[in-house]
Design a protein around this motif. Structure first.
Motif, PDB file in Angstrom:
ATOM      1  N   VAL A 250       7.236  -3.379  -9.812  1.00  0.00           N
ATOM      2  CA  VAL A 250       7.610  -2.230  -8.980  1.00  0.00           C
ATOM      3  C   VAL A 250       6.885  -0.966  -9.440  1.00  0.00           C
ATOM      4  CG1 VAL A 250       9.522  -0.679  -8.379  1.00  0.00           C
ATOM      5  CG2 VAL A 250       9.856  -3.162  -8.294  1.00  0.00           C
ATOM      6  N   ARG A 251       6.817  -0.751 -10.735  1.00  0.00           N
ATOM      7  CA  ARG A 251       6.168   0.462 -11.249  1.00  0.00           C
ATOM      8  C   ARG A 251       4.661   0.435 -11.003  1.00  0.00           C
ATOM      9  NH1 ARG A 251       9.668   1.296 -16.899  1.00  0.00           N
ATOM     10  NH2 ARG A 251      11.616   1.850 -15.817  1.00  0.00           N
ATOM     11  N   LYS A 252       4.063  -0.720 -11.126  1.00  0.00           N
ATOM     12  CA  LYS A 252       2.631  -0.832 -10.838  1.00  0.00           C
ATOM     13  C   LYS A 252       2.352  -0.549  -9.368  1.00  0.00           C
ATOM     14  CE  LYS A 252      -1.279  -4.024 -11.042  1.00  0.00           C
ATOM     15  NZ  LYS A 252      -1.730  -5.408 -11.383  1.00  0.00           N
ATOM     16  N   LYS A 253       3.198  -1.085  -8.479  1.00  0.00           N
ATOM     17  CA  LYS A 253       3.031  -0.842  -7.047  1.00  0.00           C
ATOM     18  C   LYS A 253       3.242   0.632  -6.731  1.00  0.00           C
ATOM     19  CE  LYS A 253       2.312  -2.048  -2.805  1.00  0.00           C
ATOM     20  NZ  LYS A 253       0.958  -2.494  -2.378  1.00  0.00           N
ATOM     21  N   ARG A 254       4.188   1.249  -7.396  1.00  0.00           N
ATOM     22  CA  ARG A 254       4.440   2.672  -7.146  1.00  0.00           C
ATOM     23  C   ARG A 254       3.224   3.511  -7.540  1.00  0.00           C
ATOM     24  NH1 ARG A 254       9.784   6.313  -8.614  1.00  0.00           N
ATOM     25  NH2 ARG A 254       8.944   8.272  -7.775  1.00  0.00           N
ATOM     26  N   GLU A 255       2.624   3.194  -8.669  1.00  0.00           N
ATOM     27  CA  GLU A 255       1.426   3.919  -9.106  1.00  0.00           C
ATOM     28  C   GLU A 255       0.313   3.788  -8.071  1.00  0.00           C
ATOM     29  OE1 GLU A 255       0.315   2.555 -12.946  1.00  0.00           O
ATOM     30  OE2 GLU A 255       2.131   3.288 -13.936  1.00  0.00           O
ATOM     31  N   GLU A 256       0.128   2.568  -7.559  1.00  0.00           N
ATOM     32  CA  GLU A 256      -0.925   2.342  -6.558  1.00  0.00           C
ATOM     33  C   GLU A 256      -0.663   3.173  -5.305  1.00  0.00           C
ATOM     34  OE1 GLU A 256      -0.941  -1.802  -5.780  1.00  0.00           O
ATOM     35  OE2 GLU A 256      -1.771  -2.374  -7.744  1.00  0.00           O
ATOM     36  N   MET A 257       0.564   3.166  -4.842  1.00  0.00           N
ATOM     37  CA  MET A 257       0.887   3.871  -3.600  1.00  0.00           C
ATOM     38  C   MET A 257       0.832   5.388  -3.784  1.00  0.00           C
ATOM     39  SD  MET A 257       3.910   1.388  -2.070  1.00  0.00           S
ATOM     40  CE  MET A 257       4.091   2.311  -0.546  1.00  0.00           C
ATOM     41  N   GLU A 258       1.238   5.860  -4.946  1.00  0.00           N
ATOM     42  CA  GLU A 258       1.183   7.308  -5.187  1.00  0.00           C
ATOM     43  C   GLU A 258      -0.244   7.794  -5.337  1.00  0.00           C
ATOM     44  OE1 GLU A 258       5.488   8.403  -7.197  1.00  0.00           O
ATOM     45  OE2 GLU A 258       3.886   7.674  -8.507  1.00  0.00           O
ATOM     46  N   LEU A 259      -1.117   6.938  -5.871  1.00  0.00           N
ATOM     47  CA  LEU A 259      -2.528   7.301  -5.973  1.00  0.00           C
ATOM     48  C   LEU A 259      -3.153   7.465  -4.598  1.00  0.00           C
ATOM     49  CD1 LEU A 259      -3.822   5.138  -8.964  1.00  0.00           C
ATOM     50  CD2 LEU A 259      -3.685   7.636  -8.850  1.00  0.00           C
ATOM     51  N   ASN A 264       3.711   7.081   3.460  1.00  0.00           N
ATOM     52  CA  ASN A 264       3.936   6.295   4.676  1.00  0.00           C
ATOM     53  C   ASN A 264       2.967   5.120   4.769  1.00  0.00           C
ATOM     54  OD1 ASN A 264       6.052   7.871   5.767  1.00  0.00           O
ATOM     55  ND2 ASN A 264       4.547   9.419   6.374  1.00  0.00           N
ATOM     56  N   SER A 265       2.356   4.766   3.659  1.00  0.00           N
ATOM     57  CA  SER A 265       1.372   3.680   3.690  1.00  0.00           C
ATOM     58  C   SER A 265       1.980   2.362   4.125  1.00  0.00           C
ATOM     59  CB  SER A 265       0.739   3.510   2.313  1.00  0.00           C
ATOM     60  OG  SER A 265       1.725   3.158   1.362  1.00  0.00           O
ATOM     61  N   SER A 266       3.315   2.237   4.039  1.00  0.00           N
ATOM     62  CA  SER A 266       3.958   0.984   4.445  1.00  0.00           C
ATOM     63  C   SER A 266       3.829   0.751   5.939  1.00  0.00           C
ATOM     64  CB  SER A 266       5.440   0.996   4.056  1.00  0.00           C
ATOM     65  OG  SER A 266       6.109   2.056   4.697  1.00  0.00           O
ATOM     66  N   ASN A 267       3.418   1.779   6.685  1.00  0.00           N
ATOM     67  CA  ASN A 267       3.243   1.611   8.122  1.00  0.00           C
ATOM     68  C   ASN A 267       1.811   1.248   8.494  1.00  0.00           C
ATOM     69  OD1 ASN A 267       5.926   2.289   8.723  1.00  0.00           O
ATOM     70  ND2 ASN A 267       5.468   4.467   8.568  1.00  0.00           N
ATOM     71  N   GLN A 268       0.909   1.209   7.498  1.00  0.00           N
ATOM     72  CA  GLN A 268      -0.484   0.914   7.777  1.00  0.00           C
ATOM     73  C   GLN A 268      -0.733  -0.580   7.729  1.00  0.00           C
ATOM     74  OE1 GLN A 268      -2.727   3.123   4.962  1.00  0.00           O
ATOM     75  NE2 GLN A 268      -2.164   5.118   5.781  1.00  0.00           N
ATOM     76  N   VAL A 269      -1.809  -1.000   8.396  1.00  0.00           N
ATOM     77  CA  VAL A 269      -2.186  -2.411   8.373  1.00  0.00           C
ATOM     78  C   VAL A 269      -2.493  -2.815   6.937  1.00  0.00           C
ATOM     79  CG1 VAL A 269      -3.869  -4.094   9.166  1.00  0.00           C
ATOM     80  CG2 VAL A 269      -3.085  -2.298  10.717  1.00  0.00           C
TER      81      VAL A 269
END
Length: 496
Positions: A250-259, A264-269
């Motif tokens: 979860v923390r690794k995914k959060r870092e990727e998304m915050e970078l 709202n990236s969860s709405n992208q393809v």
């Protein structure tokens, strides 16, 4: 000296007699009030058995043999009717049967009843998971999960799931020597676990973590005694290891998304995975990290254990009913011939929609062998139902078997007949309930359907197969499973 003793004992004896008299009076008065209250409230008929223990031992004996309905519920229905009271694991409990009872209690979730799980289950699955949330909190988390688990969210994952299934078969099922014996139930378990990890959670499926989930399952319904050597103690240690791994994911995914600087990236393809949506909600402050981890743990359990049982039982039914298997095999061969070459060996959502008879077979299988027997609710106020009062604090148990095996709804209910689910056949609401109903209806229904259809397709088009024990009995510990693991003999029809 004698006089002194008499004087010393006399007040004590008097006090003791008074105390015993009071206890007898108190017990009789309490019993009288309880009987009077029952008469006024008219609680359902039934027997509560011994104090605290009640009929728990009879329930447990039936549960181990996977005969709760046959050995525990049916005899009491014949004696008391479709609604009766008992006492299970310390709680006064009303067991209800029938479509109207299912509708009433499942649709009144959060209003009259709330979900009720044992303490051990709550601690191991996670007290911050959706199974423990009520009202607006439940609706909020379900709103985060549903888009990834509906047909729209799952459609882009179909080719990836196909690749995971084919890779699993190449690694574990294919043998250059010809025939191989596969433990079908465990194989399906690990495969559905792998699909959950790699396709929805974007993480590698490790066999060590899979084994941790298996250890947790062993303690889910055990007494919550956190003492070395107990099932609960082992399960807690395994849960801690799972949590450690998932927190890192979860923390690794959060870092990727915050970078990406885009919450709202969860709405992208390409960013519509379940993990992306959960972490996106975490970044927006809608849920906490603990809630993300607890919900992931719960979903992995819900996805891989029940789906694998449905798969195993489907092949058991097909082995016992070769005519149904012939019809189903023809359907899959037709799908294979008509599949678009641009998709290679992978299926599409349109291919899955054409597997109508296969889904009839699966639905009839889980009518006969529902992965979940039913579930407990707790009354949050006095409930008036069909002339009876269910007292606040009492448990209520609805069961799938209460309608699945009822001749009122299914003629010859113990007979395997996929035609019950043909298009155009109408089944009344709350009769067919292997996935529950109401606000807590299974969120992973579409994922389970997709996984089962893909699994069945690649087995029947790729392998010749036969079960070593077509009549293998099913037992429970704590959920139903084939007692011998459903060993299957397979040999490849062609190169996968």
């Amino acid at each position: 000296m004698a006089t002194y003793i008499n004087l010393a004992i006399s007040p004590f004896a008097t006090l003791l007699v008074a105390l015993i008299t009071f206890l007898i009076f108190f017990t009789l008065e309490k019993k009288r009030k309880t009987q009077h209250s029952d008469q006024v409230k008219r609680t359902p008929p039934g027997e509560t058995g011994l104090p605290w223990i009640g009929e728990t031992m009879e329930w447990h004996r039936a549960q181990v043999k996977n005969r709760i309905f046959e050995d525990f519920i049916r005899p009491r229905v014949q004696k008391h009717g479709t609604r009766f009271k008992t006492r299970l694991m310390g709680s006064p409990t009303v067991i209800v049967n029938g479509a109207e009872a299912n509708r009433f209690f499942l649709s009144n979730e959060f209003k009259l009843v709330v979900s009720s799980w044992p303490t051990s289950s709550v601690q191991l699955m996670g007290k911050n998971s959706i199974m423990e949330k009520i009202g607006e909190q439940h609706r909020s988390i379900r709103g985060i999960l549903t888009p990834s688990l509906g047909t729209g969210g799952l459609e882009p994952l179909v080719p990836k799931i196909c690749e995971v299934v084919k890779t699993h078969f190449i690694k574990y099922w294919c043998d250059q020597q010809g025939e191989k014996i596969i433990p079908l139930y465990r194989s399906a378990k690990f495969l559905t676990f792998t699909i959950m990890c790699e396709c929805l959670l974007e993480t590698k499926a490790e066999e060590g973590i899979f084994e941790c989930f298996e250890k947790v399952l062993e303690g889910v319904f055990s007494p919550p005694l956190n003492l070395p050597g107990t099932s609960f103690w082992r399960a807690k240690r395994a849960r801690a290891e799972i949590e450690r791994v998932l927190v890192n994911v979860v923390r690794k995914k959060r870092e990727e998304m915050e970078l990406q600087d885009d919450t709202n990236s969860s709405n992208q393809v390409g960013a519509t995975s379940l993990l992306s949506r959960l972490v996106g909600a975490l970044i927006r402050g809608e849920i906490t990290e603990v809630e993300v981890v607890d919900n992931v743990v719960l979903l992995i359990f819900a996805a891989h254990d029940t789906t694998s049982f449905a798969i195993a039982m489907t092949f058991k039914m097909l082995a016992q009913h070769p005519d149904s298997y012939s019809l189903m095999l023809q359907e899959h061969m037709d799908v294979q011939r008509n599949r678009s070459t641009k998709d290679g060996d992978n299926l599409t959502m349109e291919d899955l929609k054409r597997m109508k008879y296969t889904w009839q077979v699966v639905r009839e299988t889980i009518r006969l062998s529902p992965p979940i027997f039913g579930s407990f609710r707790r009354a949050i106020e006095d409930i008036e139902f069909e002339g009876f009062t269910i007292t606040k604090g009492w448990k209520v148990l609805w069961t799938a078997y209460g309608t699945h095996y009822n001749e009122e709804y299914f003629a010859n209910p113990e007979r395997f007949d996929p035609q019950r689910f043909e298009e155009g056949m109408t089944i009344p609401p709350y009769v067919y309930v292997p996935f529950g109903g109401g606000p807590r209806i299974c969120a992973g229904y579409h994922l389970a359907k997709l996984n089962i259809l893909i699994f069945v397709h690649f087995v029947v088009t790729t392998f010749n197969w036969s079960l070593l024990h077509p009549d293998e009995p099913v037992v429970m510990d704590p959920l139903p499973f084939p007692s011998l693991g459903m060993p299957m003999k397979v040999s490849a029809k062609d190169v996968v």
